[in-house]
Design a protein around this motif. Structure first.
Motif, PDB file in Angstrom:
ATOM      1  N   THR A 228       0.841  -1.197   0.000  1.00 58.50           N
ATOM      2  CA  THR A 228       0.000   0.000   0.000  1.00 58.50           C
ATOM      3  C   THR A 228       0.876   1.247   0.000  1.00 58.50           C
ATOM      4  O   THR A 228       2.104   1.165   0.091  1.00 58.50           O
ATOM      5  N   ASP A 229       0.212   2.408  -0.053  1.00 57.01           N
ATOM      6  CA  ASP A 229       0.933   3.686  -0.005  1.00 57.01           C
ATOM      7  C   ASP A 229       1.882   3.751   1.196  1.00 57.01           C
ATOM      8  O   ASP A 229       2.976   4.305   1.105  1.00 57.01           O
ATOM      9  N   ALA A 230       1.439   3.221   2.309  1.00 52.19           N
ATOM     10  CA  ALA A 230       2.215   3.315   3.546  1.00 52.19           C
ATOM     11  C   ALA A 230       3.537   2.564   3.473  1.00 52.19           C
ATOM     12  O   ALA A 230       4.436   2.803   4.288  1.00 52.19           O
ATOM     13  N   ASP A 231       3.659   1.635   2.519  1.00 52.75           N
ATOM     14  CA  ASP A 231       4.886   0.849   2.400  1.00 52.75           C
ATOM     15  C   ASP A 231       5.977   1.556   1.594  1.00 52.75           C
ATOM     16  O   ASP A 231       7.107   1.075   1.527  1.00 52.75           O
ATOM     17  N   ILE A 232       5.643   2.698   0.984  1.00 51.53           N
ATOM     18  CA  ILE A 232       6.612   3.417   0.166  1.00 51.53           C
ATOM     19  C   ILE A 232       7.546   4.228   1.055  1.00 51.53           C
ATOM     20  O   ILE A 232       7.110   5.075   1.837  1.00 51.53           O
ATOM     21  N   ASP A 233       8.841   3.969   0.943  1.00 51.16           N
ATOM     22  CA  ASP A 233       9.831   4.778   1.661  1.00 51.16           C
ATOM     23  C   ASP A 233      10.208   6.012   0.861  1.00 51.16           C
ATOM     24  O   ASP A 233      10.417   7.085   1.424  1.00 51.16           O
TER      25      ASP A 233
ATOM     26  N   LYS B 220      -1.946  12.553  -3.994  1.00 47.62           N
ATOM     27  CA  LYS B 220      -2.864  11.460  -4.306  1.00 47.62           C
ATOM     28  C   LYS B 220      -2.423  10.151  -3.659  1.00 47.62           C
ATOM     29  O   LYS B 220      -3.259   9.296  -3.340  1.00 47.62           O
ATOM     30  N   LEU B 221      -1.106   9.986  -3.475  1.00 48.37           N
ATOM     31  CA  LEU B 221      -0.587   8.772  -2.839  1.00 48.37           C
ATOM     32  C   LEU B 221      -0.419   8.946  -1.326  1.00 48.37           C
ATOM     33  O   LEU B 221       0.145   8.079  -0.656  1.00 48.37           O
ATOM     34  N   LYS B 222      -0.880  10.098  -0.833  1.00 50.90           N
ATOM     35  CA  LYS B 222      -0.809  10.403   0.610  1.00 50.90           C
ATOM     36  C   LYS B 222       0.620  10.361   1.129  1.00 50.90           C
ATOM     37  O   LYS B 222       0.883   9.900   2.246  1.00 50.90           O
ATOM     38  N   LEU B 223       1.540  10.856   0.316  1.00 42.54           N
ATOM     39  CA  LEU B 223       2.946  10.901   0.692  1.00 42.54           C
ATOM     40  C   LEU B 223       3.372  12.342   0.950  1.00 42.54           C
ATOM     41  O   LEU B 223       3.083  13.231   0.141  1.00 42.54           O
TER      42      LEU B 223
END
Length: 326
Positions: free
Chosen positions: A243-248, A266-269
């Motif tokens: 998910t988005d949360a896994d993106i470092d 859009k990716l909540k980053l």
């Protein structure tokens, strides 16, 4: 045993000539074209770019970036099984820039070499091909390069496009591994949008027919880019079960800071997780993602074991994303 593809070395190269917005504005003023640092920064986030000398081609930039990537990977050019160069500004109509690069690297083992033409998505496309070749057992060590001399195809009477682009090259070495590296990818194209970003000229009978200069409908490109980049990113994450949360780290094509900011939202980053080099490099097309990746690796931002999402969109229209574990 499952065979994976993993990036083991990164490299990049920028030609020495650096033009700030003020430098470029002064050159354009001599043509009667008005622009300013403030105007460019507000619309694009670009402060400077690099232009290659007239006698320097994409293969020359690729050579320097490749040497840096090979050194980082701890291998020699003779160890390579395959060379893939992503470029929209090849040295010649043919042979491929990859074949020219092979010769300049001094490789004599007969490894295959070819170019990929997907404009600004080219590196994502090329990396996906390298992953497939390694996973199938067709190659073990692959050099993937993005190299461009976009300054050669710019219309310096059009301030809406000539201020955007720069020259440079980025490269990675991808090797077979027992550990997961390239986790998933997602590629697309839609030729119905060919007219909004293109160089419509071609060579025929010793003459250039049509325009050999880049043309772009900026608003149409922006609107299309923001939507497709989010979809490609989510599709890639879904394939990897993440998910988005896994993106470092997000390393997008460095085209325009507004597109990058919109994609991150859009990716909540937060933008703190986005690698941004567009300010100093401008848009270097197929070179922009590997340039940014190498910059982030050498600055200590991107660390081994982190999840990195690469994504690009370019003329064609082409777009795609690749998820890596470094």
């Amino acid at each position: 045993m499952t065979r994976y593809a993993r990036i083991t070395g990164t490299g990049s190269y920028l030609p020495p000539r650096r033009l700030t917005n003020n430098d470029l504005a002064a050159e354009l003023a001599q043509r009667g074209i008005e622009t300013s640092d403030e105007w460019i920064v507000e619309r694009t986030g670009i402060h400077a770019r690099h232009f290659a000398a007239p006698d320097v081609g994409s293969s020359d930039l690729a050579l320097e970036a490749s040497r840096n990537a090979l050194e980082a990977a701890g291998i020699t050019a003779q160890d390579l099984d395959l060379i893939i160069v992503a470029t929209s500004t090849p040295d010649m109509v043919f042979p491929s820039t990859a074949a020219i690069l092979q010769h300049k690297l001094g490789i004599t083992n007969g490894c295959p070499a070819f170019d990929v033409q997907a404009v600004c998505s080219g590196f994502v496309y090329a990396l996906t091909v390298a992953d497939a070749m390694i996973r199938s057992g067709s190659a073990r060590r692959v050099l993937v390069v993005g190299a461009e001399v976009f300054s050669r195809i710019l219309n310096f009477n059009d301030r809406t496009t000539c201020v955007l682009f720069g020259d440079g090259a980025g490269a990675v070495v991808v090797e077979a591994s027992e550990e997961p590296g390239i986790l998933a990818s997602d590629l697309h194209a839609d030729g119905s949008h060919v007219g909004i970003l293109c160089v419509p000229g071609h060579v025929s009978g010793g003459e250039v027919l049509g325009s050999p200069m880049l043309t772009m409908d900026g608003q149409a490109v922006f609107k299309l880019a923001v939507g497709v980049l989010e979809k490609a990113a989510r599709a890639t994450l879904d394939k990897a079960g993440m998910t988005d949360a896994d993106i470092d780290w997000l390393i997008p094509h460095q085209a325009n800071i507004r597109i990058m900011q919109s994609t991150a939202r859009k990716l909540k980053l937060p933008m703190e997780k986005v690698v941004v080099t567009v300010g100093e490099h401008g848009n270097t097309s197929a070179a922009s993602i590997p340039l940014a990746l190498d910059h982030a690796v050498r600055n200590g931002q991107v660390q081994k074991g982190q999840n990195v999402l690469l994504e690009g969109v370019g003329g064609g229209f082409t777009w795609g994303a690749v998820l890596l574990k470094m």
